[in-house]
Design an enzyme around this catalytic site. Structure first.
Site, PDB file in Angstrom:
ATOM      1  N   CYS A  14       0.871  -1.182   0.000  1.00 30.16           N
ATOM      2  CA  CYS A  14       0.000   0.000   0.000  1.00 30.16           C
ATOM      3  C   CYS A  14       0.905   1.227   0.000  1.00 30.16           C
ATOM      4  CB  CYS A  14      -0.978  -0.013   1.176  1.00 30.16           C
ATOM      5  SG  CYS A  14      -0.232   0.119   2.801  1.00 30.16           S
ATOM      6  N   ASN A  17       2.627   1.435   3.958  1.00 28.38           N
ATOM      7  CA  ASN A  17       2.945   0.189   4.691  1.00 28.38           C
ATOM      8  C   ASN A  17       2.818   0.371   6.198  1.00 28.38           C
ATOM      9  OD1 ASN A  17       5.779  -1.948   5.291  1.00 28.38           O
ATOM     10  ND2 ASN A  17       3.748  -2.640   4.721  1.00 28.38           N
ATOM     11  N   CYS A  19      -0.722   0.949   7.429  1.00 24.99           N
ATOM     12  CA  CYS A  19      -2.155   0.654   7.699  1.00 24.99           C
ATOM     13  C   CYS A  19      -2.639  -0.606   6.967  1.00 24.99           C
ATOM     14  CB  CYS A  19      -3.036   1.843   7.288  1.00 24.99           C
ATOM     15  SG  CYS A  19      -2.668   3.389   8.130  1.00 24.99           S
ATOM     16  N   ARG A  20      -2.931  -0.457   5.672  1.00 23.34           N
ATOM     17  CA  ARG A  20      -3.605  -1.531   4.937  1.00 23.34           C
ATOM     18  C   ARG A  20      -2.739  -2.763   4.720  1.00 23.34           C
ATOM     19  NH1 ARG A  20      -5.361   2.051  -0.076  1.00 23.34           N
ATOM     20  NH2 ARG A  20      -3.407   3.065   0.574  1.00 23.34           N
ATOM     21  N   SER A  21      -1.538  -2.606   4.174  1.00 23.61           N
ATOM     22  CA  SER A  21      -0.760  -3.803   3.825  1.00 23.61           C
ATOM     23  C   SER A  21      -0.257  -4.571   5.059  1.00 23.61           C
ATOM     24  CB  SER A  21       0.379  -3.451   2.866  1.00 23.61           C
ATOM     25  OG  SER A  21       1.201  -2.428   3.370  1.00 23.61           O
ATOM     26  N   ASP A 129      -7.656   3.859   1.599  1.00 27.78           N
ATOM     27  CA  ASP A 129      -6.677   4.322   2.581  1.00 27.78           C
ATOM     28  C   ASP A 129      -7.395   4.878   3.819  1.00 27.78           C
ATOM     29  OD1 ASP A 129      -3.736   6.453   2.219  1.00 27.78           O
ATOM     30  OD2 ASP A 129      -4.680   5.598   3.991  1.00 27.78           O
TER      31      ASP A 129
END
Ligand SMILES: N#Cc1ccccc1-c1cc(NCCCN2CCCCC2)c2ccccc2n1
Length: 157
Positions: A14, A17, A19-21, A129
């Site tokens: 993401c 790196n 939050c999401r990934s 995001d």
């Protein structure tokens, strides 16, 4: 000629790196563990941007994982050219991630660059995001990642 990557290897990507990934990486590891497949797979995550390299994940992401019984200690790293030799799949969260992944991917890479949301049984294609969001947005990222990781594993095993 070039050795190919272990087919059971995935790098989630993401923007930052944080939050999401990292959530996707931790959730995928949890799914692998539940199915006794953890030792067969190589799982990692990375950023397209260098904003937070060397830092831990966002504390809202870590709190979200903890709420779901998952602990994760993660240090942010940036996507590199070598990743395309080491991972069979490089999976982004939104179109900007995929665009930035393809910008540095080698032309002739056998690596599959995909959107995690394409595996969503509820067809939510983009994992947005949550950086300017709160708990609800992080929990939605978690739910999307869990749905998608289960279908992705079924498709790749
Ligand atoms: N950019 C954007 C953006 C647009 C819409 C929604 C979220 C974001 C957003 C903003 C962030 N950091 C604030 C700006 C960073 N600075 C941007 C200019 C260069 C110097 C750094 C994030 C940091 C980590 C992970 C995800 C992030 N996502």
């Amino acid at each position: 000629d070039e050795p190919t990557a272990n087919p059971r290897s995935v790098l989630f990507v993401c923007l930052g790196n944080i939050c999401r990934s990292p959530i996707a990486e931790a959730v995928f590891r949890q799914v692998l563990s539940e199915r006794g497949l953890l030792d067969k797979w190589t799982v990692d995550s990375a950023a397209t941007a260098d904003y937070h390299v060397g830092e831990p994940s966002d504390n809202r992401a870590e709190a979200c994982l903890r709420r779901h019984g998952i602990s994760s200690n993660h240090i942010v790293r940036q996507l590199t050219l070598e990743d395309f030799d080491n991972f069979a799949y490089v999976i982004g969260m939104d179109h900007e991630n995929v665009k930035n992944i393809k910008k540095i991917a080698p032309k002739k890479s056998p690596c599959r660059v995909e959107l995690l949301g394409q595996y969503d049984p509820k067809n939510e294609l983009l994992i947005e995001d949550p950086y300017y969001g709160g708990e609800a947005e992080f929990d939605n990222v978690y739910d999307q990642c869990l749905r998608c990781c289960r279908v992705f594993l079924d498709s790749a095993e």
